[in-house]
Design a protein around this motif. Structure first.
Motif, PDB file in Angstrom:
ATOM      1  N   ARG A   1      21.035   7.242  29.686  1.00 27.60           N
ATOM      2  CA  ARG A   1      21.284   6.773  28.319  1.00 27.60           C
ATOM      3  C   ARG A   1      19.936   6.650  27.624  1.00 27.60           C
ATOM      4  NH1 ARG A   1      26.942   5.541  26.960  1.00 27.60           N
ATOM      5  NH2 ARG A   1      27.883   6.014  28.978  1.00 27.60           N
ATOM      6  N   ILE A   2      19.924   6.831  26.313  1.00 25.63           N
ATOM      7  CA  ILE A   2      18.700   6.603  25.530  1.00 25.63           C
ATOM      8  C   ILE A   2      19.031   5.593  24.441  1.00 25.63           C
ATOM      9  CG2 ILE A   2      16.998   7.652  23.980  1.00 25.63           C
ATOM     10  CD1 ILE A   2      17.458  10.315  25.460  1.00 25.63           C
ATOM     11  N   VAL A   3      18.207   4.553  24.334  1.00 20.01           N
ATOM     12  CA  VAL A   3      18.349   3.578  23.245  1.00 20.01           C
ATOM     13  C   VAL A   3      17.195   3.816  22.278  1.00 20.01           C
ATOM     14  CG1 VAL A   3      18.471   1.143  22.608  1.00 20.01           C
ATOM     15  CG2 VAL A   3      19.406   1.894  24.804  1.00 20.01           C
ATOM     16  N   MET A   4      17.530   4.037  21.022  1.00 19.20           N
ATOM     17  CA  MET A   4      16.484   4.301  20.004  1.00 19.20           C
ATOM     18  C   MET A   4      16.433   3.143  18.997  1.00 19.20           C
ATOM     19  SD  MET A   4      17.400   8.294  19.217  1.00 19.20           S
ATOM     20  CE  MET A   4      16.006   8.590  18.124  1.00 19.20           C
ATOM     21  N   ALA A   5      15.221   2.711  18.686  1.00 17.92           N
ATOM     22  CA  ALA A   5      15.030   1.697  17.633  1.00 17.92           C
ATOM     23  C   ALA A   5      13.748   2.048  16.883  1.00 17.92           C
ATOM     24  CB  ALA A   5      14.946   0.299  18.242  1.00 17.92           C
ATOM     25  N   PRO A   6      13.722   3.195  16.190  1.00 14.60           N
ATOM     26  CA  PRO A   6      12.469   3.607  15.545  1.00 14.60           C
ATOM     27  C   PRO A   6      12.218   2.990  14.178  1.00 14.60           C
ATOM     28  CG  PRO A   6      14.079   5.382  15.376  1.00 14.60           C
ATOM     29  CD  PRO A   6      14.760   4.242  16.083  1.00 14.60           C
ATOM     30  N   GLY A   7      13.003   1.995  13.787  1.00 17.12           N
ATOM     31  CA  GLY A   7      12.708   1.290  12.525  1.00 17.12           C
ATOM     32  C   GLY A   7      13.005   2.146  11.302  1.00 17.12           C
ATOM     33  N   ILE A   8      12.082   2.116  10.348  1.00 15.50           N
ATOM     34  CA  ILE A   8      12.321   2.785   9.064  1.00 15.50           C
ATOM     35  C   ILE A   8      11.172   3.720   8.699  1.00 15.50           C
ATOM     36  CG2 ILE A   8      13.761   1.015   7.980  1.00 15.50           C
ATOM     37  CD1 ILE A   8      11.031   0.108   6.577  1.00 15.50           C
ATOM     38  N   GLU A   9      11.467   4.624   7.760  1.00 20.20           N
ATOM     39  CA  GLU A   9      10.380   5.307   7.046  1.00 20.20           C
ATOM     40  C   GLU A   9      10.695   5.246   5.559  1.00 20.20           C
ATOM     41  OE1 GLU A   9      10.108   9.255   8.733  1.00 20.20           O
ATOM     42  OE2 GLU A   9      11.590  10.051   7.345  1.00 20.20           O
ATOM     43  N   PHE A  10       9.710   5.602   4.723  1.00 16.57           N
ATOM     44  CA  PHE A  10       9.812   5.362   3.281  1.00 16.57           C
ATOM     45  C   PHE A  10      10.032   6.645   2.499  1.00 16.57           C
ATOM     46  CE2 PHE A  10       7.256   2.014   5.153  1.00 16.57           C
ATOM     47  CZ  PHE A  10       7.905   0.891   4.673  1.00 16.57           C
ATOM     48  N   ASP A  11      10.763   6.517   1.383  1.00 14.48           N
ATOM     49  CA  ASP A  11      10.888   7.630   0.439  1.00 14.48           C
ATOM     50  C   ASP A  11       9.514   7.878  -0.175  1.00 14.48           C
ATOM     51  OD1 ASP A  11      13.585   7.570   0.898  1.00 14.48           O
ATOM     52  OD2 ASP A  11      14.116   6.619  -1.009  1.00 14.48           O
TER      53      ASP A  11
ATOM     54  N   LEU B   1       2.175   8.890  -6.108  1.00 18.06           N
ATOM     55  CA  LEU B   1       1.437   8.025  -5.162  1.00 18.06           C
ATOM     56  C   LEU B   1       0.494   8.836  -4.282  1.00 18.06           C
ATOM     57  CD1 LEU B   1       0.994   5.156  -4.083  1.00 18.06           C
ATOM     58  CD2 LEU B   1       2.829   5.577  -2.422  1.00 18.06           C
ATOM     59  N   GLY B   2       0.937  10.016  -3.845  1.00 12.32           N
ATOM     60  CA  GLY B   2       0.104  10.841  -2.967  1.00 12.32           C
ATOM     61  C   GLY B   2      -0.335  10.077  -1.733  1.00 12.32           C
ATOM     62  N   THR B   3      -1.626  10.207  -1.393  1.00 17.33           N
ATOM     63  CA  THR B   3      -2.130   9.518  -0.202  1.00 17.33           C
ATOM     64  C   THR B   3      -2.890   8.242  -0.560  1.00 17.33           C
ATOM     65  OG1 THR B   3      -4.091  10.906  -0.324  1.00 17.33           O
ATOM     66  CG2 THR B   3      -2.343  11.642   1.160  1.00 17.33           C
ATOM     67  N   SER B   4      -2.763   7.831  -1.835  1.00 16.53           N
ATOM     68  CA  SER B   4      -3.495   6.639  -2.261  1.00 16.53           C
ATOM     69  C   SER B   4      -3.045   5.400  -1.487  1.00 16.53           C
ATOM     70  CB  SER B   4      -3.248   6.388  -3.756  1.00 16.53           C
ATOM     71  OG  SER B   4      -3.743   5.123  -4.109  1.00 16.53           O
ATOM     72  N   ASN B   5      -4.012   4.534  -1.163  1.00 17.86           N
ATOM     73  CA  ASN B   5      -3.627   3.264  -0.542  1.00 17.86           C
ATOM     74  C   ASN B   5      -3.816   2.100  -1.514  1.00 17.86           C
ATOM     75  OD1 ASN B   5      -6.339   2.917  -0.555  1.00 17.86           O
ATOM     76  ND2 ASN B   5      -6.625   3.167   1.662  1.00 17.86           N
ATOM     77  N   ARG B   6      -3.812   2.411  -2.823  1.00 16.11           N
ATOM     78  CA  ARG B   6      -4.015   1.352  -3.829  1.00 16.11           C
ATOM     79  C   ARG B   6      -2.717   0.601  -4.157  1.00 16.11           C
ATOM     80  NH1 ARG B   6      -7.190   2.434  -8.980  1.00 16.11           N
ATOM     81  NH2 ARG B   6      -7.803   0.275  -8.675  1.00 16.11           N
ATOM     82  N   MET B   7      -1.570   1.118  -3.662  1.00 18.19           N
ATOM     83  CA  MET B   7      -0.296   0.430  -3.922  1.00 18.19           C
ATOM     84  C   MET B   7       0.451   0.263  -2.597  1.00 18.19           C
ATOM     85  SD  MET B   7       0.980   2.190  -7.471  1.00 18.19           S
ATOM     86  CE  MET B   7       0.050   1.932  -8.999  1.00 18.19           C
ATOM     87  N   PRO B   8      -0.033  -0.612  -1.715  1.00 18.55           N
ATOM     88  CA  PRO B   8       0.542  -0.712  -0.368  1.00 18.55           C
ATOM     89  C   PRO B   8       1.965  -1.265  -0.381  1.00 18.55           C
ATOM     90  CG  PRO B   8      -1.272  -2.281  -0.679  1.00 18.55           C
ATOM     91  CD  PRO B   8      -1.155  -1.524  -1.947  1.00 18.55           C
ATOM     92  N   HIS B   9       2.777  -0.754   0.595  1.00 16.57           N
ATOM     93  CA  HIS B   9       4.124  -1.336   0.732  1.00 16.57           C
ATOM     94  C   HIS B   9       4.072  -2.637   1.528  1.00 16.57           C
ATOM     95  CE1 HIS B   9       4.182   0.274   4.840  1.00 16.57           C
ATOM     96  NE2 HIS B   9       3.919   1.483   4.366  1.00 16.57           N
ATOM     97  N   ALA B  10       3.166  -2.699   2.497  1.00 13.60           N
ATOM     98  CA  ALA B  10       3.079  -3.878   3.372  1.00 13.60           C
ATOM     99  C   ALA B  10       4.457  -4.257   3.907  1.00 13.60           C
ATOM    100  CB  ALA B  10       2.422  -5.051   2.630  1.00 13.60           C
ATOM    101  N   TRP B  11       5.282  -3.239   4.171  1.00 12.32           N
ATOM    102  CA  TRP B  11       6.651  -3.495   4.647  1.00 12.32           C
ATOM    103  C   TRP B  11       6.805  -3.068   6.104  1.00 12.32           C
ATOM    104  CZ3 TRP B  11       8.482  -7.147   2.109  1.00 12.32           C
ATOM    105  CH2 TRP B  11       9.840  -7.481   2.166  1.00 12.32           C
ATOM    106  N   GLN B  12       5.687  -2.610   6.684  1.00 11.76           N
ATOM    107  CA  GLN B  12       5.535  -2.442   8.136  1.00 11.76           C
ATOM    108  C   GLN B  12       4.231  -3.154   8.405  1.00 11.76           C
ATOM    109  OE1 GLN B  12       5.696   1.784   8.287  1.00 11.76           O
ATOM    110  NE2 GLN B  12       7.613   1.850   9.395  1.00 11.76           N
ATOM    111  N   ALA B  13       4.316  -4.295   9.069  1.00 17.64           N
ATOM    112  CA  ALA B  13       3.128  -5.139   9.182  1.00 17.64           C
ATOM    113  C   ALA B  13       2.003  -4.413   9.910  1.00 17.64           C
ATOM    114  CB  ALA B  13       3.493  -6.426   9.909  1.00 17.64           C
ATOM    115  N   GLY B  14       0.785  -4.644   9.462  1.00 21.32           N
ATOM    116  CA  GLY B  14      -0.378  -3.989  10.052  1.00 21.32           C
ATOM    117  C   GLY B  14      -1.407  -3.735   8.977  1.00 21.32           C
ATOM    118  N   ALA B  15      -1.971  -2.518   8.993  1.00 21.29           N
ATOM    119  CA  ALA B  15      -3.058  -2.193   8.060  1.00 21.29           C
ATOM    120  C   ALA B  15      -2.632  -2.377   6.603  1.00 21.29           C
ATOM    121  CB  ALA B  15      -3.498  -0.744   8.296  1.00 21.29           C
ATOM    122  N   GLN B  16      -1.371  -2.063   6.297  1.00 20.48           N
ATOM    123  CA  GLN B  16      -0.884  -2.187   4.921  1.00 20.48           C
ATOM    124  C   GLN B  16      -0.872  -3.646   4.453  1.00 20.48           C
ATOM    125  OE1 GLN B  16       1.326  -0.023   2.648  1.00 20.48           O
ATOM    126  NE2 GLN B  16      -0.103   1.546   3.270  1.00 20.48           N
TER     127      GLN B  16
END
Ligand SMILES: Cc1cc2nc3c(=O)[nH]c(=O)nc-3n(C[C@H](O)[C@H](O)[C@H](O)COP(=O)(O)OP(=O)(O)OC[C@H]3O[C@@H](n4cnc5c(N)ncnc54)[C@H](O)[C@@H]3O)c2cc1C
Length: 366
Positions: free
Chosen positions: A72-82, A87-102
Protein backbone atom coordinates in the motif's frame (compact mmCIF):
# COMPACT_ATOMS: atom_id res chain seq x y z
CA UNK A 1 8.40 -3.10 6.87
CA UNK A 2 7.17 0.49 6.66
CA UNK A 3 9.18 3.28 5.07
CA UNK A 4 8.50 6.99 4.59
CA UNK A 5 9.94 9.36 1.99
CA UNK A 6 10.12 13.06 2.81
CA UNK A 7 11.97 15.76 0.88
CA UNK A 8 12.98 17.70 4.02
CA UNK A 9 14.97 16.36 6.97
CA UNK A 10 12.72 18.16 9.45
CA UNK A 11 9.16 19.47 9.52
CA UNK A 12 8.30 23.14 10.08
CA UNK A 13 4.78 23.54 11.40
CA UNK A 14 2.44 25.79 9.43
CA UNK A 15 0.30 25.92 12.54
CA UNK A 16 1.49 28.88 14.67
CA UNK A 17 3.69 30.16 11.81
CA UNK A 18 1.72 33.44 11.72
CA UNK A 19 3.11 34.09 15.23
CA UNK A 20 6.58 34.22 13.64
CA UNK A 21 5.42 37.33 11.74
CA UNK A 22 4.78 39.14 15.01
CA UNK A 23 7.94 37.84 16.69
CA UNK A 24 5.98 35.71 19.17
CA UNK A 25 7.43 32.37 17.95
CA UNK A 26 10.73 31.42 16.31
CA UNK A 27 11.01 29.10 13.32
CA UNK A 28 13.17 26.82 15.51
CA UNK A 29 10.34 26.44 18.03
CA UNK A 30 8.10 25.14 15.22
CA UNK A 31 10.60 22.62 13.85
CA UNK A 32 10.18 18.87 14.47
CA UNK A 33 12.25 15.85 13.47
CA UNK A 34 11.23 12.34 12.46
CA UNK A 35 13.55 10.38 14.75
CA UNK A 36 10.75 8.82 16.83
CA UNK A 37 9.31 7.13 13.75
CA UNK A 38 12.35 4.88 13.61
CA UNK A 39 13.17 4.54 17.31
CA UNK A 40 9.60 3.91 18.49
CA UNK A 41 7.91 2.30 15.48
CA UNK A 42 10.67 0.97 13.22
CA UNK A 43 9.60 3.18 10.31
CA UNK A 44 12.56 4.05 8.11
CA UNK A 45 12.47 7.71 7.09
CA UNK A 46 14.38 8.37 3.88
CA UNK A 47 15.16 11.93 2.90
CA UNK A 48 14.45 12.60 -0.74
CA UNK A 49 11.89 13.44 -3.37
CA UNK A 50 9.42 10.93 -4.69
CA UNK A 51 9.23 11.76 -8.40
CA UNK A 52 6.60 9.27 -9.58
CA UNK A 53 3.91 7.05 -8.16
CA UNK A 54 2.53 4.17 -10.24
CA UNK A 55 -1.00 3.95 -8.85
CA UNK A 56 -1.90 0.62 -10.48
CA UNK A 57 1.45 -1.14 -10.11
CA UNK A 58 1.70 0.29 -6.54
CA UNK A 59 5.27 1.53 -6.94
CA UNK A 60 7.20 4.69 -6.12
CA UNK A 61 10.14 6.09 -8.04
CA UNK A 62 12.68 8.13 -6.09
CA UNK A 63 14.76 11.03 -7.36
CA UNK A 64 17.84 8.78 -7.64
CA UNK A 65 15.93 6.47 -10.03
CA UNK A 66 15.25 3.67 -7.53
CA UNK A 67 11.84 2.03 -7.99
CA UNK A 68 10.21 0.35 -5.01
CA UNK A 69 7.09 -1.81 -4.93
CA UNK A 70 4.71 -1.65 -1.96
CA UNK A 71 1.61 -3.39 -0.62
CA UNK A 72 0.00 0.00 0.00
CA UNK A 73 1.15 3.59 -0.51
CA UNK A 74 -0.07 6.47 1.66
CA UNK A 75 0.44 9.90 0.11
CA UNK A 76 0.26 13.24 1.95
CA UNK A 77 2.10 15.70 -0.32
CA UNK A 78 0.20 18.77 0.91
CA UNK A 79 -0.54 21.55 -1.55
CA UNK A 80 0.89 23.52 -4.42
CA UNK A 81 -0.10 27.00 -5.61
CA UNK A 82 -1.74 28.41 -8.72
CA UNK A 83 0.55 30.69 -10.69
CA UNK A 84 -0.29 34.41 -10.44
CA UNK A 85 0.06 36.56 -13.60
CA UNK A 86 2.96 38.98 -13.18
CA UNK A 87 4.53 37.33 -10.13
CA UNK A 88 7.17 35.33 -12.02
CA UNK A 89 10.01 34.27 -9.73
CA UNK A 90 9.81 37.36 -7.55
CA UNK A 91 9.94 36.78 -3.80
CA UNK A 92 8.57 40.26 -2.99
CA UNK A 93 5.03 38.91 -2.42
CA UNK A 94 5.48 35.76 -0.30
CA UNK A 95 2.59 33.38 0.37
CA UNK A 96 4.07 32.20 3.68
CA UNK A 97 1.47 29.43 3.44
CA UNK A 98 4.08 26.66 3.62
CA UNK A 99 6.10 27.49 6.68
CA UNK A 100 9.82 28.01 6.13
CA UNK A 101 11.78 30.47 4.01
CA UNK A 102 8.57 32.21 2.86
CA UNK A 103 7.58 32.91 6.46
CA UNK A 104 10.94 34.55 7.14
CA UNK A 105 10.64 36.65 3.95
CA UNK A 106 7.25 38.01 5.00
CA UNK A 107 8.40 38.64 8.59
CA UNK A 108 11.40 40.62 7.29
CA UNK A 109 9.24 42.58 4.87
CA UNK A 110 6.82 43.59 7.63
CA UNK A 111 9.64 44.53 9.99
CA UNK A 112 11.51 46.66 7.44
CA UNK A 113 8.63 48.44 5.66
CA UNK A 114 7.92 52.14 6.08
CA UNK A 115 5.52 53.13 8.83
CA UNK A 116 2.44 54.34 6.94
CA UNK A 117 2.77 52.03 3.92
CA UNK A 118 -0.31 49.85 3.33
CA UNK A 119 -0.18 46.10 3.94
CA UNK A 120 -2.18 43.68 1.76
CA UNK A 121 -3.19 40.10 2.52
CA UNK A 122 -5.01 38.16 -0.19
CA UNK A 123 -7.31 35.16 0.33
CA UNK A 124 -7.93 32.62 -2.45
CA UNK A 125 -11.21 30.95 -3.35
CA UNK A 126 -12.17 27.96 -1.23
CA UNK A 127 -11.11 25.21 -0.89
CA UNK A 128 -7.71 26.22 0.50
CA UNK A 129 -5.48 25.13 3.39
CA UNK A 130 -6.81 26.20 6.83
CA UNK A 131 -10.04 28.17 6.19
CA UNK A 132 -9.71 30.47 9.28
CA UNK A 133 -5.94 30.89 8.80
CA UNK A 134 -5.83 34.02 6.59
CA UNK A 135 -8.43 35.84 8.71
CA UNK A 136 -6.61 35.07 11.96
CA UNK A 137 -3.30 36.12 10.39
CA UNK A 138 -4.90 39.40 9.31
CA UNK A 139 -6.13 40.11 12.87
CA UNK A 140 -2.75 39.21 14.37
CA UNK A 141 -0.72 41.33 11.94
CA UNK A 142 -3.12 44.30 12.25
CA UNK A 143 -2.80 44.18 16.05
CA UNK A 144 1.02 44.10 15.67
CA UNK A 145 0.89 47.08 13.27
CA UNK A 146 -0.89 49.12 15.96
CA UNK A 147 2.29 49.30 18.02
CA UNK A 148 5.06 48.67 15.45
CA UNK A 149 3.79 50.62 12.40
CA UNK A 150 0.84 52.63 13.76
CA UNK A 151 0.38 54.69 10.59
CA UNK A 152 -0.01 51.56 8.42
CA UNK A 153 -3.35 49.92 7.61
CA UNK A 154 -4.12 46.35 6.55
CA UNK A 155 -6.29 45.51 3.55
CA UNK A 156 -7.75 42.00 3.23
CA UNK A 157 -8.61 41.18 -0.40
CA UNK A 158 -10.84 38.10 -0.33
CA UNK A 159 -11.71 36.21 -3.55
CA UNK A 160 -14.68 34.74 -1.69
CA UNK A 161 -17.98 36.64 -1.45
CA UNK A 162 -17.83 36.69 2.36
CA UNK A 163 -15.72 35.54 5.32
CA UNK A 164 -15.77 31.75 4.91
CA UNK A 165 -15.75 30.71 8.57
CA UNK A 166 -16.30 32.17 12.08
CA UNK A 167 -17.88 35.16 10.38
CA UNK A 168 -19.14 36.86 13.55
CA UNK A 169 -15.79 36.72 15.36
CA UNK A 170 -13.72 37.82 12.36
CA UNK A 171 -16.13 40.63 11.44
CA UNK A 172 -15.77 42.02 14.99
CA UNK A 173 -12.02 41.29 14.99
CA UNK A 174 -11.57 43.23 11.74
CA UNK A 175 -13.47 46.21 13.20
CA UNK A 176 -11.39 46.07 16.41
CA UNK A 177 -8.12 45.98 14.45
CA UNK A 178 -9.07 48.62 11.84
CA UNK A 179 -8.86 46.17 8.90
CA UNK A 180 -10.41 47.10 5.54
CA UNK A 181 -12.17 43.99 4.20
CA UNK A 182 -12.81 43.72 0.44
CA UNK A 183 -14.90 40.66 -0.60
CA UNK A 184 -15.13 39.32 -4.20
CA UNK A 185 -11.59 40.59 -4.86
CA UNK A 186 -10.15 38.01 -7.26
CA UNK A 187 -6.54 38.67 -8.27
CA UNK A 188 -6.10 39.41 -11.97
CA UNK A 189 -2.35 40.20 -11.87
CA UNK A 190 0.40 41.61 -9.67
CA UNK A 191 3.42 43.86 -10.22
CA UNK A 192 6.10 43.11 -7.61
CA UNK A 193 8.26 46.05 -8.76
CA UNK A 194 5.62 48.61 -7.74
CA UNK A 195 4.12 46.30 -5.07
CA UNK A 196 0.73 46.49 -6.82
CA UNK A 197 -2.06 43.93 -6.57
CA UNK A 198 -4.70 44.16 -9.31
CA UNK A 199 -8.08 42.58 -8.52
CA UNK A 200 -11.64 42.46 -9.79
CA UNK A 201 -12.38 45.05 -7.08
CA UNK A 202 -9.65 47.51 -8.10
CA UNK A 203 -5.89 48.02 -7.83
CA UNK A 204 -4.00 48.29 -4.55
CA UNK A 205 -0.68 50.11 -5.08
CA UNK A 206 2.52 51.11 -3.27
CA UNK A 207 2.17 48.48 -0.58
CA UNK A 208 4.87 48.07 2.05
CA UNK A 209 4.20 44.34 2.35
CA UNK A 210 2.04 41.91 0.37
CA UNK A 211 1.08 38.48 1.67
CA UNK A 212 -0.12 36.91 -1.58
CA UNK A 213 -1.86 33.61 -0.85
CA UNK A 214 -2.70 32.08 -4.25
CA UNK A 215 -5.32 29.45 -5.11
CA UNK A 216 -4.38 25.92 -4.12
CA UNK A 217 -4.43 22.37 -5.42
CA UNK A 218 -3.03 19.01 -4.27
CA UNK A 219 0.75 18.53 -4.11
CA UNK A 220 2.23 17.95 -7.61
CA UNK A 221 2.71 14.21 -7.13
CA UNK A 222 -1.07 13.73 -7.06
CA UNK A 223 -1.41 15.27 -10.53
CA UNK A 224 1.56 13.47 -12.09
CA UNK A 225 0.15 10.16 -10.77
CA UNK A 226 -3.25 10.97 -12.30
CA UNK A 227 -4.98 10.90 -8.91
CA UNK A 228 -6.56 14.39 -9.11
CA UNK A 229 -10.17 13.56 -9.90
CA UNK A 230 -12.13 15.94 -7.63
CA UNK A 231 -12.91 19.67 -7.22
CA UNK A 232 -12.96 22.12 -10.11
CA UNK A 233 -13.38 25.89 -9.75
CA UNK A 234 -14.85 28.00 -12.57
CA UNK A 235 -12.31 28.19 -15.41
CA UNK A 236 -10.33 25.12 -14.26
CA UNK A 237 -9.19 22.68 -16.93
CA UNK A 238 -8.00 20.07 -14.42
CA UNK A 239 -9.33 18.72 -11.13
CA UNK A 240 -7.53 20.13 -8.09
CA UNK A 241 -7.66 17.44 -5.40
CA UNK A 242 -7.78 13.66 -4.97
CA UNK A 243 -11.10 11.92 -4.53
CA UNK A 244 -10.98 9.27 -1.78
CA UNK A 245 -13.15 6.56 -0.28
CA UNK A 246 -13.83 8.25 3.05
CA UNK A 247 -13.81 4.95 4.98
CA UNK A 248 -10.21 4.18 4.04
CA UNK A 249 -8.83 7.24 2.14
CA UNK A 250 -8.15 4.90 -0.81
CA UNK A 251 -8.10 6.70 -4.16
CA UNK A 252 -11.36 6.61 -6.14
CA UNK A 253 -9.44 6.47 -9.43
CA UNK A 254 -10.19 3.15 -11.12
CA UNK A 255 -7.49 0.55 -10.36
CA UNK A 256 -5.74 2.80 -7.79
CA UNK A 257 -7.40 1.39 -4.65
CA UNK A 258 -4.07 0.55 -2.98
CA UNK A 259 -3.04 4.21 -2.98
CA UNK A 260 -4.36 6.18 0.01
CA UNK A 261 -4.36 9.98 0.13
CA UNK A 262 -4.69 11.94 3.35
CA UNK A 263 -4.29 15.55 4.47
CA UNK A 264 -4.75 18.65 2.33
CA UNK A 265 -4.35 16.75 -0.96
CA UNK A 266 -7.57 14.79 -0.46
CA UNK A 267 -11.04 16.08 -1.29
CA UNK A 268 -13.59 15.68 1.51
CA UNK A 269 -15.97 18.06 3.27
CA UNK A 270 -13.58 18.13 6.24
CA UNK A 271 -11.44 21.28 6.42
CA UNK A 272 -7.88 21.20 5.09
CA UNK A 273 -6.38 21.32 8.59
CA UNK A 274 -3.53 19.65 10.45
CA UNK A 275 -5.88 18.38 13.14
CA UNK A 276 -8.02 16.71 10.46
CA UNK A 277 -4.93 15.33 8.66
CA UNK A 278 -3.93 13.67 11.96
CA UNK A 279 -7.41 12.13 12.29
CA UNK A 280 -7.47 10.97 8.66
CA UNK A 281 -4.10 9.26 9.20
CA UNK A 282 -5.61 7.21 12.03
CA UNK A 283 -8.72 6.18 10.04
CA UNK A 284 -6.51 5.32 7.06
CA UNK A 285 -4.00 3.28 9.13
CA UNK A 286 -6.85 1.35 10.77
CA UNK A 287 -8.38 0.57 7.35
CA UNK A 288 -5.03 -0.68 6.00
CA UNK A 289 -4.43 -2.92 9.04
CA UNK A 290 -7.93 -4.36 8.59
CA UNK A 291 -7.36 -4.88 4.86
CA UNK A 292 -4.17 -6.87 5.60
CA UNK A 293 -6.33 -9.09 7.85
CA UNK A 294 -8.94 -9.51 5.09
CA UNK A 295 -11.44 -7.26 6.85
CA UNK A 296 -13.57 -4.30 5.71
CA UNK A 297 -12.81 -0.80 7.06
CA UNK A 298 -14.74 0.51 10.07
CA UNK A 299 -18.12 1.54 8.63
CA UNK A 300 -18.73 4.42 11.07
CA UNK A 301 -15.59 6.55 11.46
CA UNK A 302 -15.78 9.80 13.42
CA UNK A 303 -13.25 12.63 13.17
CA UNK A 304 -12.97 15.95 14.93
CA UNK A 305 -11.27 19.26 14.37
CA UNK A 306 -10.43 21.98 16.88
CA UNK A 307 -9.11 25.34 15.84
CA UNK A 308 -8.12 28.44 17.78
CA UNK A 309 -7.88 31.78 15.96
CA UNK A 310 -5.78 34.70 17.14
CA UNK A 311 -7.97 37.82 17.17
CA UNK A 312 -5.26 39.87 18.87
CA UNK A 313 -1.66 39.12 19.85
CA UNK A 314 -2.86 37.80 23.22
CA UNK A 315 -6.46 36.66 22.70
CA UNK A 316 -8.08 33.90 20.65
CA UNK A 317 -11.47 32.52 19.61
CA UNK A 318 -12.21 28.83 18.96
CA UNK A 319 -14.04 26.70 16.46
CA UNK A 320 -14.75 22.99 16.68
CA UNK A 321 -16.36 20.43 14.39
CA UNK A 322 -17.20 16.73 14.56
CA UNK A 323 -17.62 14.70 11.35
CA UNK A 324 -19.39 11.35 10.99
CA UNK A 325 -19.56 8.99 8.04
CA UNK A 326 -22.92 9.17 6.24
CA UNK A 327 -23.51 5.93 4.31
CA UNK A 328 -26.10 7.55 2.01
CA UNK A 329 -23.75 10.20 0.62
CA UNK A 330 -20.65 8.03 1.30
CA UNK A 331 -19.01 11.10 2.85
CA UNK A 332 -17.91 12.54 6.16
CA UNK A 333 -20.50 15.14 7.16
CA UNK A 334 -20.44 17.72 9.95
CA UNK A 335 -22.50 16.82 13.00
CA UNK A 336 -24.22 20.05 14.07
CA UNK A 337 -24.55 18.95 17.71
CA UNK A 338 -20.79 18.48 18.05
CA UNK A 339 -19.78 21.64 16.18
CA UNK A 340 -19.63 25.28 17.25
CA UNK A 341 -17.62 28.45 17.75
CA UNK A 342 -16.87 30.69 20.73
CA UNK A 343 -18.83 33.89 21.19
CA UNK A 344 -16.00 36.40 21.11
CA UNK A 345 -12.43 35.75 22.24
CA UNK A 346 -10.32 35.71 25.40
CA UNK A 347 -6.81 35.38 26.80
CA UNK A 348 -7.92 32.05 28.37
CA UNK A 349 -8.53 30.70 24.84
CA UNK A 350 -5.06 31.92 23.81
CA UNK A 351 -3.56 29.85 26.64
CA UNK A 352 -5.63 26.79 25.70
CA UNK A 353 -4.47 27.23 22.10
CA UNK A 354 -0.89 26.53 23.24
CA UNK A 355 -1.99 23.39 25.10
CA UNK A 356 -3.94 22.18 22.03
CA UNK A 357 -0.93 22.79 19.74
CA UNK A 358 1.51 20.96 22.03
CA UNK A 359 -0.87 17.98 22.26
CA UNK A 360 -1.37 17.77 18.48
CA UNK A 361 2.36 17.96 17.78
CA UNK A 362 3.18 15.44 20.54
CA UNK A 363 0.64 13.04 19.04
CA UNK A 364 1.85 13.56 15.46
CA UNK A 365 5.59 13.30 16.14
CA UNK A 366 5.69 11.03 19.23
C1 LIG B 1 -0.63 29.89 8.61
C2 LIG B 1 -1.27 28.56 8.79
C3 LIG B 1 -1.93 28.26 9.99
C4 LIG B 1 -2.54 27.02 10.18
N1 LIG B 1 -3.19 26.79 11.36
C5 LIG B 1 -3.80 25.61 11.56
C6 LIG B 1 -4.48 25.35 12.79
O1 LIG B 1 -4.55 26.20 13.69
N2 LIG B 1 -5.05 24.13 12.96
C7 LIG B 1 -4.98 23.15 12.02
O2 LIG B 1 -5.49 22.05 12.25
N3 LIG B 1 -4.36 23.37 10.82
C8 LIG B 1 -3.78 24.57 10.56
N4 LIG B 1 -3.14 24.82 9.37
C9 LIG B 1 -3.22 23.80 8.28
C10 LIG B 1 -2.17 22.69 8.39
O3 LIG B 1 -0.88 23.23 8.47
C11 LIG B 1 -2.29 21.79 7.15
O4 LIG B 1 -3.63 21.40 6.99
C12 LIG B 1 -1.41 20.54 7.33
O5 LIG B 1 -0.05 20.91 7.35
C13 LIG B 1 -1.67 19.56 6.18
O6 LIG B 1 -0.81 18.48 6.29
P1 LIG B 1 -0.35 17.70 4.98
O7 LIG B 1 0.43 16.53 5.50
O8 LIG B 1 -1.48 17.47 4.08
O9 LIG B 1 0.62 18.72 4.21
P2 LIG B 1 2.03 19.34 4.68
O10 LIG B 1 2.03 19.67 6.13
O11 LIG B 1 2.32 20.43 3.70
O12 LIG B 1 3.06 18.16 4.47
C14 LIG B 1 3.36 17.68 3.19
C15 LIG B 1 4.74 17.06 3.24
O13 LIG B 1 4.97 16.32 2.04
C16 LIG B 1 6.31 16.54 1.63
N5 LIG B 1 6.33 16.30 0.19
C17 LIG B 1 5.54 16.86 -0.76
N6 LIG B 1 5.82 16.37 -1.98
C18 LIG B 1 6.83 15.46 -1.81
C19 LIG B 1 7.55 14.62 -2.70
N7 LIG B 1 7.30 14.60 -4.02
N8 LIG B 1 8.52 13.83 -2.18
C20 LIG B 1 8.79 13.84 -0.85
N9 LIG B 1 8.12 14.61 0.05
C21 LIG B 1 7.16 15.41 -0.43
C22 LIG B 1 6.60 17.99 2.03
O14 LIG B 1 7.98 18.21 2.17
C23 LIG B 1 5.84 18.11 3.35
O15 LIG B 1 6.65 17.80 4.47
C24 LIG B 1 -2.50 26.04 9.15
C25 LIG B 1 -1.84 26.32 7.95
C26 LIG B 1 -1.23 27.56 7.77
C27 LIG B 1 -0.52 27.85 6.47
Amino acid sequence: MAAAWERNSSYVSNIFSSLVLTGQRSMASLTYNYSKLLSAYGVQVIKGDVVEVDPVGVKVKLADGTVLAADRIVMAPGIEFDSVPGLGTSNRMPHAWQAGAQTTLLANQLASMTNGAPVVLTIPKMPYRCPPGPYERACLVADWLKTKKPKSKLFVLDANPRIVTEEANFTSGFALNGITYVPNAEITSVDPASMTVNTTMGSFKNNGAVNLIPGQRAGGLIRTAGLNNATKLPGDADFRFAGVNQLSYASTVSGAGKIHIIGDSSATAQPKAGHIANQEAKVCADAIVRAFAGLQPDQAPVTSSACYSTITMSQASWLTAVFQYDPVSAAMVANAAGSGASTGWSSGNFKEMNTWFNALMADSFA
